[in-house]
Design a protein around this motif. Structure first.
Motif, PDB file in Angstrom:
ATOM      1  N   ALA A  44       0.660  -1.195  -0.127  1.00  0.00           N
ATOM      2  CA  ALA A  44       0.063  -0.122  -0.002  1.00  0.00           C
ATOM      3  C   ALA A  44       0.764   1.235   0.010  1.00  0.00           C
ATOM      4  O   ALA A  44       1.821   1.210   0.735  1.00  0.00           O
ATOM      5  CB  ALA A  44      -0.923   0.081   1.332  1.00  0.00           C
TER       6      ALA A  44
ATOM      7  N   VAL B 147       0.982   5.234   0.928  1.00  0.00           N
ATOM      8  CA  VAL B 147       0.169   6.002   1.773  1.00  0.00           C
ATOM      9  C   VAL B 147       0.724   7.347   1.793  1.00  0.00           C
ATOM     10  O   VAL B 147       1.938   7.566   1.799  1.00  0.00           O
ATOM     11  CB  VAL B 147       0.502   5.237   3.492  1.00  0.00           C
TER      12      VAL B 147
ATOM     13  N   ALA C  73      -4.771   5.367   1.635  1.00  0.00           N
ATOM     14  CA  ALA C  73      -3.847   4.154   1.436  1.00  0.00           C
ATOM     15  C   ALA C  73      -4.458   3.588   0.347  1.00  0.00           C
ATOM     16  O   ALA C  73      -5.726   3.358   0.100  1.00  0.00           O
ATOM     17  CB  ALA C  73      -4.014   3.477   2.802  1.00  0.00           C
TER      18      ALA C  73
ATOM     19  N   VAL D  43      -4.759   3.327   6.610  1.00  0.00           N
ATOM     20  CA  VAL D  43      -4.182   2.000   6.461  1.00  0.00           C
ATOM     21  C   VAL D  43      -5.145   0.832   7.333  1.00  0.00           C
ATOM     22  O   VAL D  43      -5.547  -0.080   6.738  1.00  0.00           O
ATOM     23  CB  VAL D  43      -2.939   1.935   7.222  1.00  0.00           C
TER      24      VAL D  43
ATOM     25  N   LEU E 109       3.946  -1.326   3.638  1.00  0.00           N
ATOM     26  CA  LEU E 109       3.566   0.131   3.507  1.00  0.00           C
ATOM     27  C   LEU E 109       4.715   0.957   3.003  1.00  0.00           C
ATOM     28  O   LEU E 109       5.892   1.000   3.278  1.00  0.00           O
ATOM     29  CB  LEU E 109       3.069   0.698   4.747  1.00  0.00           C
TER      30      LEU E 109
ATOM     31  N   ILE F 275       5.268   4.868   2.697  1.00  0.00           N
ATOM     32  CA  ILE F 275       5.009   5.798   3.378  1.00  0.00           C
ATOM     33  C   ILE F 275       5.641   7.083   2.891  1.00  0.00           C
ATOM     34  O   ILE F 275       6.885   7.347   2.623  1.00  0.00           O
ATOM     35  CB  ILE F 275       5.213   5.896   4.784  1.00  0.00           C
TER      36      ILE F 275
ATOM     37  N   ALA G  98       7.256  -1.325   6.990  1.00  0.00           N
ATOM     38  CA  ALA G  98       6.914  -0.058   6.367  1.00  0.00           C
ATOM     39  C   ALA G  98       8.233   0.657   5.950  1.00  0.00           C
ATOM     40  O   ALA G  98       9.078   0.289   6.649  1.00  0.00           O
ATOM     41  CB  ALA G  98       6.134   1.075   7.154  1.00  0.00           C
TER      42      ALA G  98
END
Length: 210
Positions: free
Chosen positions: A21, A23, A39, A102, A112, A114, A127
Motif C-alpha cells: 500500500a 500512503v 492508502a 491503513v 507500507l 509511506i 513499512a
C-alpha cells in the motif's frame, strides 16, 4: 524528471509482499479543515496511466484518475479533525490520519510505502518511509491523488456553509483572500486555533501576520 513507477512495489513483491500500500496525506499547511490521508493498493495488472504527484496534475486529471482508482484499486481514505490537530499537533494528526487509512484496508496490506521521512508510530505493519515518495512510487502517487481530491471536495462543501473565505479555491490554505476574510469575518469552527494566523485573531491583537 522521471515519473513515478512500480519498481519499489515490484522489489517488495519479489520478497513476498504482494499487498503493498502507498500512503500519503494532504492538508498539513492549511489553517482550516481537516488533514486527510489515503492508502492505496494497486493491481499490478491495472495501473492507471498518468499517476503522479497530485500537485503536478490538473484538477480535471486528478478527478479522472480518482475515478479510475476507485474502479481498479483498493482505496481507503481517513481524516484527522481540526480538534485533533489542535490537541496533538499537525504532524501527529497527519500520522493519525495515515494510521486510520491503513486500518481501513481490509484485508490489511503486507507492506507500507509511506510518503516522507517518518513512519507513523501507530503503524505496526512492515513499512518504509520514502522521501518525495509521490514522485517515486505510483502507489504513493495514487494515495496523494485520492487524499487531495477527497479533501478538496470537502473544502468546497465547507465553503458553501461558510462563504467568503474562498475555501472552494484555496482549500483552506492561508491565501491573502482567506486571511483577509479571517480578519473581517472572524474564526469559524473549522479553523485551526493552534495555527498562528488564527491564534493571533483569537488571542492577540486582531491582526494577521504574513
Amino acid at each position: 524528471m522521471n515519473s513515478p513507477d512500480f519498481s519499489l512495489e515490484q522489489e517488495l513483491r519479489a520478497q513476498g509482499h504482494l499487498r503493498v500500500a502507498g500512503v500519503d496525506e494532504v492538508g498539513r499547511g492549511p489553517i482550516a479543515g481537516p488533514v486527510t490521508a489515503a492508502a492505496v493498493i494497486l493491481d499490478p495488472q491495472a495501473i492507471p496511466e498518468g499517476l503522479n504527484d497530485s500537485k503536478k496534475l490538473t484538477a480535471r486529471r486528478r478527478e479522472a484518475l480518482e475515478q479510475a482508482l476507485w474502479d481498479c484499486a483498493e482505496v481507503a481514505i481517513a481524516h484527522a479533525s481540526v480538534a485533533e490537530i489542535d490537541e496533538i499537533n499537525i504532524l501527529r494528526a497527519s500520522h493519525l490520519a495515515m494510521e486510520r487509512a491503513v486500518a481501513a484496508l481490509d484485508p490489511p496490506p503486507d507492506f507500507l510505502l509511506i510518503d516522507g521521512n517518518m513512519i507513523p508510530r501507530g503503524l505496526t505493519l512492515p513499512a518504509r518511509a520514502v522521501v518525495k515518495g509521490d514522485a517515486i512510487s505510483v502507489s504513493i502517487s495514487a494515495a496523494s491523488i485520492m487524499a487531495k481530491t477527497c479533501r478538496d471536495r470537502l473544502m468546497v462543501d465547507l465553503a458553501q456553509q461558510h462563504p467568503g473565505y474562498g475555501w472552494e479555491t484555496n482549500a483552506g490554505y492561508p491565501s491573502k483572500t482567506h486571511k483577509a476574510a479571517l480578519r473581517n469575518l472572524g474564526v469559524t469552527p473549522h479553523h485551526r486555533r493552534s495555527f498562528k494566523p488564527v491564534h493571533n485573531i483569537l488571542y492577540q491583537d486582531n491582526s494577521i501576520s504574513d
